[in-house]
Design a protein around this motif. Structure first.
Motif, PDB file in Angstrom:
ATOM      1  N   VAL A  22       1.126  -0.989   3.261  1.00  0.00           N
ATOM      2  CA  VAL A  22       2.382  -0.263   3.185  1.00  0.00           C
ATOM      3  C   VAL A  22       2.225   1.131   3.780  1.00  0.00           C
ATOM      4  O   VAL A  22       1.116   1.657   3.882  1.00  0.00           O
ATOM      5  CB  VAL A  22       2.897  -0.153   1.725  1.00  0.00           C
ATOM      6  N   LYS A  23       3.351   1.724   4.144  1.00  0.00           N
ATOM      7  CA  LYS A  23       3.348   3.077   4.682  1.00  0.00           C
ATOM      8  C   LYS A  23       3.901   4.004   3.606  1.00  0.00           C
ATOM      9  O   LYS A  23       4.988   3.763   3.073  1.00  0.00           O
ATOM     10  CB  LYS A  23       4.214   3.141   5.935  1.00  0.00           C
ATOM     11  N   VAL A  24       3.136   5.043   3.262  1.00  0.00           N
ATOM     12  CA  VAL A  24       3.553   6.019   2.255  1.00  0.00           C
ATOM     13  C   VAL A  24       3.314   7.424   2.792  1.00  0.00           C
ATOM     14  O   VAL A  24       2.654   7.607   3.813  1.00  0.00           O
ATOM     15  CB  VAL A  24       2.779   5.841   0.924  1.00  0.00           C
ATOM     16  N   LYS A  25       3.834   8.401   2.093  1.00  0.00           N
ATOM     17  CA  LYS A  25       3.605   9.792   2.471  1.00  0.00           C
ATOM     18  C   LYS A  25       2.131  10.124   2.239  1.00  0.00           C
ATOM     19  O   LYS A  25       1.523   9.652   1.275  1.00  0.00           O
ATOM     20  CB  LYS A  25       4.500  10.712   1.660  1.00  0.00           C
ATOM     21  N   PRO A  26       1.539  10.935   3.118  1.00  0.00           N
ATOM     22  CA  PRO A  26       0.100  11.235   3.000  1.00  0.00           C
ATOM     23  C   PRO A  26      -0.306  11.833   1.650  1.00  0.00           C
ATOM     24  O   PRO A  26      -1.347  11.480   1.103  1.00  0.00           O
ATOM     25  CB  PRO A  26      -0.153  12.225   4.136  1.00  0.00           C
ATOM     26  N   GLY A  27       0.505  12.728   1.092  1.00  0.00           N
ATOM     27  CA  GLY A  27       0.164  13.358  -0.182  1.00  0.00           C
ATOM     28  C   GLY A  27       0.115  12.362  -1.322  1.00  0.00           C
ATOM     29  O   GLY A  27      -0.751  12.430  -2.194  1.00  0.00           O
ATOM     30  N   TYR A  28       1.039  11.417  -1.333  1.00  0.00           N
ATOM     31  CA  TYR A  28       1.078  10.382  -2.370  1.00  0.00           C
ATOM     32  C   TYR A  28      -0.180   9.531  -2.305  1.00  0.00           C
ATOM     33  O   TYR A  28      -0.787   9.206  -3.326  1.00  0.00           O
ATOM     34  CB  TYR A  28       2.341   9.534  -2.184  1.00  0.00           C
ATOM     35  N   ALA A  29      -0.597   9.209  -1.092  1.00  0.00           N
ATOM     36  CA  ALA A  29      -1.802   8.391  -0.925  1.00  0.00           C
ATOM     37  C   ALA A  29      -3.058   9.172  -1.315  1.00  0.00           C
ATOM     38  O   ALA A  29      -3.878   8.694  -2.093  1.00  0.00           O
ATOM     39  CB  ALA A  29      -1.913   7.903   0.511  1.00  0.00           C
ATOM     40  N   ARG A  30      -3.205  10.389  -0.758  1.00  0.00           N
ATOM     41  CA  ARG A  30      -4.425  11.174  -0.995  1.00  0.00           C
ATOM     42  C   ARG A  30      -4.561  11.654  -2.435  1.00  0.00           C
ATOM     43  O   ARG A  30      -5.663  11.736  -2.961  1.00  0.00           O
ATOM     44  CB  ARG A  30      -4.448  12.400  -0.077  1.00  0.00           C
TER      45      ARG A  30
ATOM     46  N   GLY B 279      -7.737   4.467  -7.410  1.00  0.00           N
ATOM     47  CA  GLY B 279      -8.286   3.150  -7.112  1.00  0.00           C
ATOM     48  C   GLY B 279      -7.226   2.093  -6.882  1.00  0.00           C
ATOM     49  O   GLY B 279      -7.509   0.902  -6.917  1.00  0.00           O
ATOM     50  N   MET B 280      -5.989   2.516  -6.649  1.00  0.00           N
ATOM     51  CA  MET B 280      -4.903   1.573  -6.441  1.00  0.00           C
ATOM     52  C   MET B 280      -4.726   1.216  -4.967  1.00  0.00           C
ATOM     53  O   MET B 280      -4.009   0.282  -4.641  1.00  0.00           O
ATOM     54  CB  MET B 280      -3.594   2.156  -6.980  1.00  0.00           C
ATOM     55  N   ALA B 281      -5.359   1.997  -4.090  1.00  0.00           N
ATOM     56  CA  ALA B 281      -5.188   1.760  -2.659  1.00  0.00           C
ATOM     57  C   ALA B 281      -6.395   2.296  -1.896  1.00  0.00           C
ATOM     58  O   ALA B 281      -7.200   3.063  -2.431  1.00  0.00           O
ATOM     59  CB  ALA B 281      -3.915   2.443  -2.167  1.00  0.00           C
ATOM     60  N   MET B 282      -6.496   1.877  -0.630  1.00  0.00           N
ATOM     61  CA  MET B 282      -7.496   2.438   0.276  1.00  0.00           C
ATOM     62  C   MET B 282      -6.825   2.659   1.625  1.00  0.00           C
ATOM     63  O   MET B 282      -5.817   2.013   1.940  1.00  0.00           O
ATOM     64  CB  MET B 282      -8.701   1.523   0.399  1.00  0.00           C
ATOM     65  N   GLU B 283      -7.378   3.593   2.384  1.00  0.00           N
ATOM     66  CA  GLU B 283      -6.791   3.925   3.677  1.00  0.00           C
ATOM     67  C   GLU B 283      -6.906   2.734   4.627  1.00  0.00           C
ATOM     68  O   GLU B 283      -7.888   2.009   4.620  1.00  0.00           O
ATOM     69  CB  GLU B 283      -7.512   5.140   4.273  1.00  0.00           C
ATOM     70  N   ALA B 284      -5.883   2.548   5.460  1.00  0.00           N
ATOM     71  CA  ALA B 284      -5.853   1.402   6.380  1.00  0.00           C
ATOM     72  C   ALA B 284      -6.417   1.789   7.739  1.00  0.00           C
ATOM     73  O   ALA B 284      -5.732   1.764   8.745  1.00  0.00           O
ATOM     74  CB  ALA B 284      -4.433   0.884   6.519  1.00  0.00           C
ATOM     75  N   ASN B 285      -7.726   2.132   7.781  1.00  0.00           N
ATOM     76  CA  ASN B 285      -8.367   2.384   9.067  1.00  0.00           C
ATOM     77  C   ASN B 285      -8.888   1.063   9.628  1.00  0.00           C
ATOM     78  O   ASN B 285      -8.887   0.048   8.927  1.00  0.00           O
ATOM     79  CB  ASN B 285      -9.472   3.446   8.916  1.00  0.00           C
ATOM     80  N   PRO B 286      -9.313   1.017  10.900  1.00  0.00           N
ATOM     81  CA  PRO B 286      -9.723  -0.275  11.498  1.00  0.00           C
ATOM     82  C   PRO B 286     -10.794  -1.025  10.690  1.00  0.00           C
ATOM     83  O   PRO B 286     -10.735  -2.246  10.567  1.00  0.00           O
ATOM     84  CB  PRO B 286     -10.250   0.124  12.874  1.00  0.00           C
ATOM     85  N   ARG B 287     -11.768  -0.313  10.128  1.00  0.00           N
ATOM     86  CA  ARG B 287     -12.825  -0.957   9.353  1.00  0.00           C
ATOM     87  C   ARG B 287     -12.242  -1.601   8.097  1.00  0.00           C
ATOM     88  O   ARG B 287     -12.571  -2.741   7.759  1.00  0.00           O
ATOM     89  CB  ARG B 287     -13.875   0.080   8.965  1.00  0.00           C
ATOM     90  N   ASN B 288     -11.363  -0.876   7.410  1.00  0.00           N
ATOM     91  CA  ASN B 288     -10.779  -1.403   6.189  1.00  0.00           C
ATOM     92  C   ASN B 288      -9.821  -2.555   6.466  1.00  0.00           C
ATOM     93  O   ASN B 288      -9.692  -3.463   5.655  1.00  0.00           O
ATOM     94  CB  ASN B 288     -10.052  -0.300   5.415  1.00  0.00           C
ATOM     95  N   VAL B 289      -9.149  -2.537   7.626  1.00  0.00           N
ATOM     96  CA  VAL B 289      -8.247  -3.634   7.972  1.00  0.00           C
ATOM     97  C   VAL B 289      -9.053  -4.912   8.174  1.00  0.00           C
ATOM     98  O   VAL B 289      -8.651  -5.994   7.728  1.00  0.00           O
ATOM     99  CB  VAL B 289      -7.413  -3.286   9.225  1.00  0.00           C
TER     100      VAL B 289
ATOM    101  N   PHE C 193      -2.750  10.486  -5.317  1.00  0.00           N
ATOM    102  CA  PHE C 193      -2.489   9.583  -6.436  1.00  0.00           C
ATOM    103  C   PHE C 193      -3.080   8.191  -6.238  1.00  0.00           C
ATOM    104  O   PHE C 193      -3.856   7.709  -7.061  1.00  0.00           O
ATOM    105  CB  PHE C 193      -0.978   9.490  -6.687  1.00  0.00           C
ATOM    106  N   LEU C 194      -2.705   7.532  -5.162  1.00  0.00           N
ATOM    107  CA  LEU C 194      -3.085   6.121  -4.997  1.00  0.00           C
ATOM    108  C   LEU C 194      -4.576   5.922  -4.742  1.00  0.00           C
ATOM    109  O   LEU C 194      -5.220   5.105  -5.403  1.00  0.00           O
ATOM    110  CB  LEU C 194      -2.266   5.492  -3.865  1.00  0.00           C
ATOM    111  N   ILE C 195      -5.142   6.643  -3.778  1.00  0.00           N
ATOM    112  CA  ILE C 195      -6.554   6.441  -3.425  1.00  0.00           C
ATOM    113  C   ILE C 195      -7.488   6.901  -4.550  1.00  0.00           C
ATOM    114  O   ILE C 195      -8.383   6.149  -4.943  1.00  0.00           O
ATOM    115  CB  ILE C 195      -6.875   7.093  -2.065  1.00  0.00           C
ATOM    116  N   PRO C 196      -7.301   8.115  -5.136  1.00  0.00           N
ATOM    117  CA  PRO C 196      -8.193   8.503  -6.243  1.00  0.00           C
ATOM    118  C   PRO C 196      -8.061   7.600  -7.473  1.00  0.00           C
ATOM    119  O   PRO C 196      -9.019   7.407  -8.207  1.00  0.00           O
ATOM    120  CB  PRO C 196      -7.747   9.924  -6.601  1.00  0.00           C
TER     121      PRO C 196
END
Length: 148
Positions: free
Chosen positions: A19-27, A34-44, A29-32
């Protein structure tokens, strides 16, 4: 910012979804959390492998929620409160009381998962929905009777 969800997030998506979210929400809330991880090529690339694991996790979560749903729906909670002659309660039945009654029956539910739009203020029978993991919704039967 594109992220990959590792848990179900209400109003956002399900496990394994990109999904696409605002950067602040991801950095912040979600990533710390453990609910999400960044979608970089390695993670994809890793997502394909993890998707199978996440599907199994979702399946176990759904099975557990369905079992809990059966337990909740087999239960009937009775509350005895003082009431006036017209059937109005002196006080009310709240989600906290319902949660305590479920806990007495051995079912631990967060009171925030009990969907009670407003406290019950009259005598009678009610059907109260309870949100469980994996989108499963159970209904608990509530009876409010006059106290003697």
């Amino acid at each position: 910012m594109n992220i990959i969800l590792t848990e179900n997030v209400e109003n956002l998506g399900t496990i394994g979804q990109m999904v696409k979210v605002k950067p602040g929400y991801a950095r912040n809330f979600l990533i710390p959390g453990g609910m999400a991880m960044e979608a970089n090529p390695r993670n994809v690339k890793e997502l394909e492998h993890r998707k199978r694991q996440l599907e199994r996790k979702l399946q176990k979560l759904t099975q557990g929620a369905e079992l809990l749903k059966k337990q909740i729906e087999a239960l009937s909670c009775t509350f005895a409160h003082r009431a006036g002659e017209d059937g109005k309660l002196f006080g009310s039945v709240t989600s906290m009381e319902i949660g305590a009654k479920l806990a007495e029956a051995g079912i631990e539910i967060d009171r925030k998962k009990i969907v009670l739009e407003e406290p019950i203020k009259t005598l009678g029978d009610y059907q109260v929905p309870v949100k469980l993991p994996a989108g499963v919704v159970a209904t608990v039967k509530i009876s409010v009777i006059p106290a003697e």
